[in-house]
Design an enzyme around this catalytic site. Structure first.
Site, PDB file in Angstrom:
ATOM      1  N   GLY A  22       0.810  -1.301  -0.035  1.00 11.42           N
ATOM      2  CA  GLY A  22       0.061  -0.192  -0.088  1.00 11.42           C
ATOM      3  C   GLY A  22       0.864   1.247   0.112  1.00 11.42           C
ATOM      4  O   GLY A  22       0.694   2.261  -0.574  1.00 11.42           O
ATOM      5  N   CYS A  23       1.775   1.240   0.896  1.00 10.58           N
ATOM      6  CA  CYS A  23       2.791   2.452   0.888  1.00 10.58           C
ATOM      7  C   CYS A  23       3.342   2.783  -0.338  1.00 10.58           C
ATOM      8  O   CYS A  23       3.802   3.752  -0.875  1.00 10.58           O
ATOM      9  CB  CYS A  23       3.764   2.419   2.074  1.00 10.58           C
ATOM     10  SG  CYS A  23       2.901   2.400   3.560  1.00 10.58           S
TER      11      CYS A  23
END
Length: 153
Positions: free
Chosen positions: A45-46
């Site tokens: 996600g990051c």
């Protein structure tokens, strides 16, 4: 403390991926700042979020804004993350989560993960928009650009 829209963004100084200190006040009167807090370097996600900021970086700079990412990772971790994904912006190391706490960024996933929140701060240092979404990674970029465009008009 929780920072709200209309508040003056609290100043801080943190080390960047190169180890040099960066202060929020250095941008006041010069550039808007898109300050995004994310949980961890090199996680799916990051990485998606950071690469979305990378892919729109020129649009941010054209809008007179600087993008700054903040997580609890070390400067060395940030350096590897930025190099691996060719991130053109500054990543700051908030290893003790002091700045995260100063801004009141909430934890996510039952308090197990640091939250994902983006603050759009105008040239005068006033928070104009806050976007909090753990799962909608690219919306952080869209929301920030929309806010910067509204500030220009």
């Amino acid at each position: 403390m929780t920072v709200k829209v209309g508040d003056t963004a609290p100043d801080f100084t943190l080390p960047s991926q190169s180890g040099s200190p960066v202060s929020l006040k250095d941008f006041r009167g010069k550039k808007a700042v898109v300050l995004y807090f994310y949980p961890k370097d090199d996680t799916p996600g990051c990485t998606a979020e950071s690469c979305a900021f990378r892919d729109s970086y020129e649009t941010f700079t054209d809008a007179g804004a600087e993008v700054i990412g903040v997580s609890g990772d070390s400067p060395a971790s940030h350096q590897q993350f930025a190099a691996k994904y060719k991130l053109p912006f500054t990543l700051l190391s908030d290893t003790g989560n002091q700045v995260r706490k100063l801004y009141g960024v909430p934890a996510a996933a039952f308090g197990l993960l640091p939250g994902r929140v983006t603050y759009v701060i105008d040239r005068q240092g006033v928070v104009q928009h806050i976007f909090n979404s753990m799962m909608n990674f690219t919306a952080h970029v869209e929301e920030s650009l929309k806010t910067l465009q509204a500030l220009k008009n």
